[in-house]
Design a protein around this motif. Structure first.
Motif, PDB file in Angstrom:
ATOM      1  N   GLU A   2      44.538 -42.700  15.694  1.00 46.96           N
ATOM      2  CA  GLU A   2      44.586 -41.345  14.787  1.00 46.96           C
ATOM      3  C   GLU A   2      43.535 -40.755  16.334  1.00 46.96           C
ATOM      4  O   GLU A   2      43.185 -40.863  17.318  1.00 46.96           O
ATOM      5  CB  GLU A   2      43.190 -41.414  14.066  1.00 46.96           C
ATOM      6  CG  GLU A   2      42.455 -40.250  13.189  1.00 46.96           C
ATOM      7  CD  GLU A   2      41.254 -40.114  12.511  1.00 46.96           C
ATOM      8  OE1 GLU A   2      41.081 -39.027  12.215  1.00 46.96           O
ATOM      9  OE2 GLU A   2      40.637 -40.683  12.694  1.00 46.96           O
ATOM     10  N   ARG A   3      44.695 -39.932  16.747  1.00 44.29           N
ATOM     11  CA  ARG A   3      44.065 -38.126  17.580  1.00 44.29           C
ATOM     12  C   ARG A   3      43.671 -37.364  17.251  1.00 44.29           C
ATOM     13  O   ARG A   3      43.699 -36.553  15.694  1.00 44.29           O
ATOM     14  CB  ARG A   3      45.116 -37.949  18.262  1.00 44.29           C
ATOM     15  CG  ARG A   3      46.077 -39.247  18.643  1.00 44.29           C
ATOM     16  CD  ARG A   3      46.362 -38.344  20.927  1.00 44.29           C
ATOM     17  NE  ARG A   3      47.316 -39.739  20.990  1.00 44.29           N
ATOM     18  CZ  ARG A   3      46.614 -40.361  21.962  1.00 44.29           C
ATOM     19  NH1 ARG A   3      45.504 -39.667  22.304  1.00 44.29           N
ATOM     20  NH2 ARG A   3      47.571 -41.082  22.361  1.00 44.29           N
ATOM     21  N   LEU A   4      42.364 -36.933  17.812  1.00 44.08           N
ATOM     22  CA  LEU A   4      41.660 -36.179  17.061  1.00 44.08           C
ATOM     23  C   LEU A   4      41.875 -34.464  18.718  1.00 44.08           C
ATOM     24  O   LEU A   4      40.794 -34.310  18.387  1.00 44.08           O
ATOM     25  CB  LEU A   4      39.558 -36.398  17.889  1.00 44.08           C
ATOM     26  CG  LEU A   4      39.452 -37.944  17.433  1.00 44.08           C
ATOM     27  CD1 LEU A   4      38.108 -38.045  18.103  1.00 44.08           C
ATOM     28  CD2 LEU A   4      39.692 -38.039  15.644  1.00 44.08           C
ATOM     29  N   TRP A   5      42.830 -34.392  17.528  1.00 44.15           N
ATOM     30  CA  TRP A   5      43.665 -32.803  17.933  1.00 44.15           C
ATOM     31  C   TRP A   5      42.955 -31.796  17.265  1.00 44.15           C
ATOM     32  O   TRP A   5      42.234 -31.831  16.500  1.00 44.15           O
ATOM     33  CB  TRP A   5      45.234 -33.363  17.513  1.00 44.15           C
ATOM     34  CG  TRP A   5      46.280 -33.474  17.231  1.00 44.15           C
ATOM     35  CD1 TRP A   5      46.438 -35.241  16.498  1.00 44.15           C
ATOM     36  CD2 TRP A   5      47.069 -34.284  18.516  1.00 44.15           C
ATOM     37  NE1 TRP A   5      47.549 -35.551  17.260  1.00 44.15           N
ATOM     38  CE2 TRP A   5      47.538 -35.149  18.705  1.00 44.15           C
ATOM     39  CE3 TRP A   5      46.499 -33.599  20.093  1.00 44.15           C
ATOM     40  CZ2 TRP A   5      48.123 -35.924  19.459  1.00 44.15           C
ATOM     41  CZ3 TRP A   5      47.366 -33.904  21.009  1.00 44.15           C
ATOM     42  CH2 TRP A   5      47.942 -35.250  20.944  1.00 44.15           C
ATOM     43  N   VAL A   6      43.111 -30.691  17.855  1.00 42.02           N
ATOM     44  CA  VAL A   6      41.734 -29.237  18.103  1.00 42.02           C
ATOM     45  C   VAL A   6      43.378 -28.820  16.854  1.00 42.02           C
ATOM     46  O   VAL A   6      44.244 -29.022  16.501  1.00 42.02           O
ATOM     47  CB  VAL A   6      41.778 -28.710  19.441  1.00 42.02           C
ATOM     48  CG1 VAL A   6      40.645 -29.548  20.602  1.00 42.02           C
ATOM     49  CG2 VAL A   6      43.070 -28.402  20.123  1.00 42.02           C
ATOM     50  N   PRO A   7      42.429 -28.037  16.668  1.00 43.84           N
ATOM     51  CA  PRO A   7      42.941 -27.042  15.374  1.00 43.84           C
ATOM     52  C   PRO A   7      44.108 -25.855  15.744  1.00 43.84           C
ATOM     53  O   PRO A   7      43.397 -25.938  16.994  1.00 43.84           O
ATOM     54  CB  PRO A   7      41.223 -26.193  14.438  1.00 43.84           C
ATOM     55  CG  PRO A   7      40.400 -27.084  14.785  1.00 43.84           C
ATOM     56  CD  PRO A   7      40.942 -28.343  16.008  1.00 43.84           C
ATOM     57  N   SER A 129      36.417 -39.247  11.897  1.00 47.02           N
ATOM     58  CA  SER A 129      38.203 -38.934  11.397  1.00 47.02           C
ATOM     59  C   SER A 129      37.881 -38.015  10.650  1.00 47.02           C
ATOM     60  O   SER A 129      36.944 -38.335   9.990  1.00 47.02           O
ATOM     61  CB  SER A 129      37.266 -40.063  11.200  1.00 47.02           C
ATOM     62  OG  SER A 129      38.667 -40.892  11.025  1.00 47.02           O
ATOM     63  N   ARG A 130      39.292 -37.985  10.787  1.00 42.20           N
ATOM     64  CA  ARG A 130      39.649 -36.828   9.437  1.00 42.20           C
ATOM     65  C   ARG A 130      40.388 -38.288   7.638  1.00 42.20           C
ATOM     66  O   ARG A 130      40.327 -37.844   7.132  1.00 42.20           O
ATOM     67  CB  ARG A 130      41.069 -36.248  10.036  1.00 42.20           C
ATOM     68  CG  ARG A 130      40.868 -35.469  10.750  1.00 42.20           C
ATOM     69  CD  ARG A 130      42.258 -34.139  11.064  1.00 42.20           C
ATOM     70  NE  ARG A 130      41.339 -33.327  11.699  1.00 42.20           N
ATOM     71  CZ  ARG A 130      41.476 -33.456  13.205  1.00 42.20           C
ATOM     72  NH1 ARG A 130      41.824 -34.153  13.825  1.00 42.20           N
ATOM     73  NH2 ARG A 130      41.475 -31.811  13.665  1.00 42.20           N
ATOM     74  N   ARG A 131      40.404 -39.528   8.942  1.00 36.87           N
ATOM     75  CA  ARG A 131      40.611 -40.175   7.950  1.00 36.87           C
ATOM     76  C   ARG A 131      38.883 -41.108   7.893  1.00 36.87           C
ATOM     77  O   ARG A 131      39.606 -42.313   7.704  1.00 36.87           O
ATOM     78  CB  ARG A 131      42.101 -41.144   7.996  1.00 36.87           C
ATOM     79  CG  ARG A 131      42.722 -40.024   7.467  1.00 36.87           C
ATOM     80  CD  ARG A 131      44.771 -40.372   7.719  1.00 36.87           C
ATOM     81  NE  ARG A 131      44.504 -41.089   8.986  1.00 36.87           N
ATOM     82  CZ  ARG A 131      45.620 -40.192  10.063  1.00 36.87           C
ATOM     83  NH1 ARG A 131      44.909 -39.065  10.031  1.00 36.87           N
ATOM     84  NH2 ARG A 131      45.222 -41.127  11.250  1.00 36.87           N
ATOM     85  N   ALA A 132      38.586 -40.996   7.499  1.00 41.50           N
ATOM     86  CA  ALA A 132      37.120 -41.777   7.827  1.00 41.50           C
ATOM     87  C   ALA A 132      36.742 -43.086   7.066  1.00 41.50           C
ATOM     88  O   ALA A 132      36.325 -44.705   7.288  1.00 41.50           O
ATOM     89  CB  ALA A 132      35.827 -41.068   7.189  1.00 41.50           C
ATOM     90  N   ASP A 133      37.191 -43.468   5.778  1.00 44.80           N
ATOM     91  CA  ASP A 133      37.601 -44.199   4.831  1.00 44.80           C
ATOM     92  C   ASP A 133      39.259 -45.057   5.342  1.00 44.80           C
ATOM     93  O   ASP A 133      38.598 -46.503   5.348  1.00 44.80           O
ATOM     94  CB  ASP A 133      38.105 -43.683   3.811  1.00 44.80           C
ATOM     95  CG  ASP A 133      37.688 -43.057   2.072  1.00 44.80           C
ATOM     96  OD1 ASP A 133      35.856 -43.643   2.412  1.00 44.80           O
ATOM     97  OD2 ASP A 133      38.153 -42.065   1.604  1.00 44.80           O
TER      98      ASP A 133
END
Length: 147
Positions: A2-7, A129-133
């Protein structure tokens, strides 16, 4: 991975910042020098935003890599997904100064990774994380623990 891209709106704000600088610089500096300065400024702003949002989270080969940090699964005690309210509490009133933080303000959920290595100065890693699960499940996969 996962990449933590800026909005996208961060890029819009950066564009407005460069436009504001253009008005200020071009009002007082000759055009050639002004455009050189603006080009360098725009490049610097773009590099900062890109590098801030280019951070990767990777779980593979028994290792959790978060940005420049890495830890083997055998040293991870547990991983849990924190919802938005618990994440806010963990970063404010419930903050632990021994936590390693890799958080982004534009991502609401965190994963708390407990560190089982007594020699490690960090009790936990708090990771946005956007997909923490899915991230917590992947971490459980390398530790052998059940969620």
């Amino acid at each position: 991975m996962e990449r933590l891209w800026v909005p996208l709106w961060w890029w819009l704000i950066a564009l407005l910042l460069v436009a504001t600088a253009a008005v200020a610089v071009l009002a007082y500096v000759p055009p050639v020098a002004g455009f050189i300065v603006l080009g360098l400024f725009a490049l610097a702003v773009a590099l900062v935003i890109f590098s801030y949002g280019h951070t990767a989270i990777v779980v593979s080969d028994g290792v959790l890599r978060v940005g420049r940090n890495a830890i083997a699964g055998k040293w991870i005690g547990d991983a849990e997904k924190l919802d938005r309210a618990t994440s806010t509490h963990a970063l404010s009133a419930g903050a632990d100064t021994s936590d390693l933080l890799l958080t982004r303000p534009y991502i609401g959920e965190l994963v708390r990774v407990r560190i089982a290595d007594a020699a490690d100065p960090h009790a936990h890693w708090l990771v946005s994380s956007r997909r923490a699960d899915r991230l917590a499940e992947a971490i459980h996969g390398i530790t052998g623990a059940t969620p």
